[in-house]
Scaffold this active site. Structure first.
Site, PDB file in Angstrom:
ATOM      1  N   GLY A  49       0.848  -1.196   0.000  1.00  0.00           N
ATOM      2  CA  GLY A  49       0.000   0.000   0.000  1.00  0.00           C
ATOM      3  C   GLY A  49       0.878   1.238   0.000  1.00  0.00           C
ATOM      4  O   GLY A  49       0.725   2.147   0.820  1.00  0.00           O
ATOM      5  N   HIS A  50       1.857   1.247  -0.895  1.00  0.00           N
ATOM      6  CA  HIS A  50       2.782   2.372  -1.041  1.00  0.00           C
ATOM      7  C   HIS A  50       3.548   2.187  -2.347  1.00  0.00           C
ATOM      8  O   HIS A  50       3.405   1.162  -3.016  1.00  0.00           O
ATOM      9  CB  HIS A  50       3.760   2.435   0.146  1.00  0.00           C
ATOM     10  CG  HIS A  50       4.380   1.128   0.503  1.00  0.00           C
ATOM     11  ND1 HIS A  50       5.270   0.482  -0.309  1.00  0.00           N
ATOM     12  CD2 HIS A  50       4.197   0.310   1.579  1.00  0.00           C
ATOM     13  CE1 HIS A  50       5.631  -0.655   0.255  1.00  0.00           C
ATOM     14  NE2 HIS A  50       4.985  -0.797   1.399  1.00  0.00           N
ATOM     15  N   ALA A  51       4.339   3.214  -2.680  1.00  0.00           N
ATOM     16  CA  ALA A  51       5.235   3.106  -3.836  1.00  0.00           C
ATOM     17  C   ALA A  51       6.662   3.298  -3.336  1.00  0.00           C
ATOM     18  O   ALA A  51       6.878   3.842  -2.248  1.00  0.00           O
ATOM     19  CB  ALA A  51       4.897   4.177  -4.871  1.00  0.00           C
TER      20      ALA A  51
END
Ligand code: TYD
Length: 132
Positions: A49-51
Site C-alpha cells: 500500500g505504497h510506492a
C-alpha cells in the site's frame, strides 16, 4: 498491464526427489541488495500500500498464494502468484499492495536496495503528483 511490470519464469529442476528452483542475478533486471519475506499473514490482511522511489523488486510466492495489485496512477492490475517458479518484476514508482494471502503463504521479495524508510511514498495523491 501497468507499464514495465512483467512476469519472469524461473528454472524448475524436477526429479523424483522433488523440485528445485533458483534465481541468479542475471535473470532479473537489477542487482539484488536485500531479500525479505512476508509470512503468517492473518486472513483478510493487506501488505504494502505504497510506492518506492528507487526500490525495484521481484516478488515470488514460495508457498501458498496471494495477489499483487499494481497501479501506475491510471491503470490497476492484479496478479495472482501461486507458483514458486514464477516471479513478478515490479519496477520503482508503481503503487502496489498484496492481498488475498492463503494460509501458509510466503511472499519472497528480492529488492534492488537496502531498506530505506525515505524511499517509501505512503500517500497515493503524492504518488500521482510525482509521476505526473
Ligand atoms: P513495510 O515495508 O512497511 O511492510 P509492508 O509494506 O508489507 O506493509 O515494513 C514493515 C516494517 O518492517 C516497517 O516498520 C519497516 C520494517 N522493515 C525493515 O526494517 N526492513 C525491511 O527490509 C523491510 C521490508 C521492512
Amino acid at each position: 498491464m501497468p507499464t514495465r511490470v512483467r512476469a519472469i519464469d524461473l528454472p524448475k529442476v524436477q526429479d523424483e526427489r522433488g523440485n528445485l528452483t533458483f534465481v541468479e542475478n542475471d535473470q532479473i533486471p537489477f542487482e539484488i541488495r536485500r531479500v525479505y519475506w512476508i509470512y503468517d499473514v492473518p486472513g483478510g490482511q493487506k501488505r504494502g500500500g505504497h510506492a518506492f522511489r528507487e526500490q525495484r523488486e521481484m516478488i515470488i510466492s514460495l508457498s501458498g498464494s496471494f495477489d499483487v495489485v499494481v497501479n501506475d496512477g491510471s491503470t490497476e492490475e492484479s496478479f495472482e502468484l501461486n507458483r514458486s517458479y514464477y516471479g513478478l518484476y515490479v519496477p520503482n514508482m508503481l503503487w502496489r499492495h498484496m492481498e488475498n494471502f492463503s494460509t501458509n503463504a510466503v511472499a519472497l521479495v528480492l529488492s534492488s536496495t537496502l531498506y530505506n524508510a525515505d524511499d517509501y511514498i505512503h500517500d497515493f495523491g503524492l504518488f500521482k503528483e510525482i509521476i505526473r
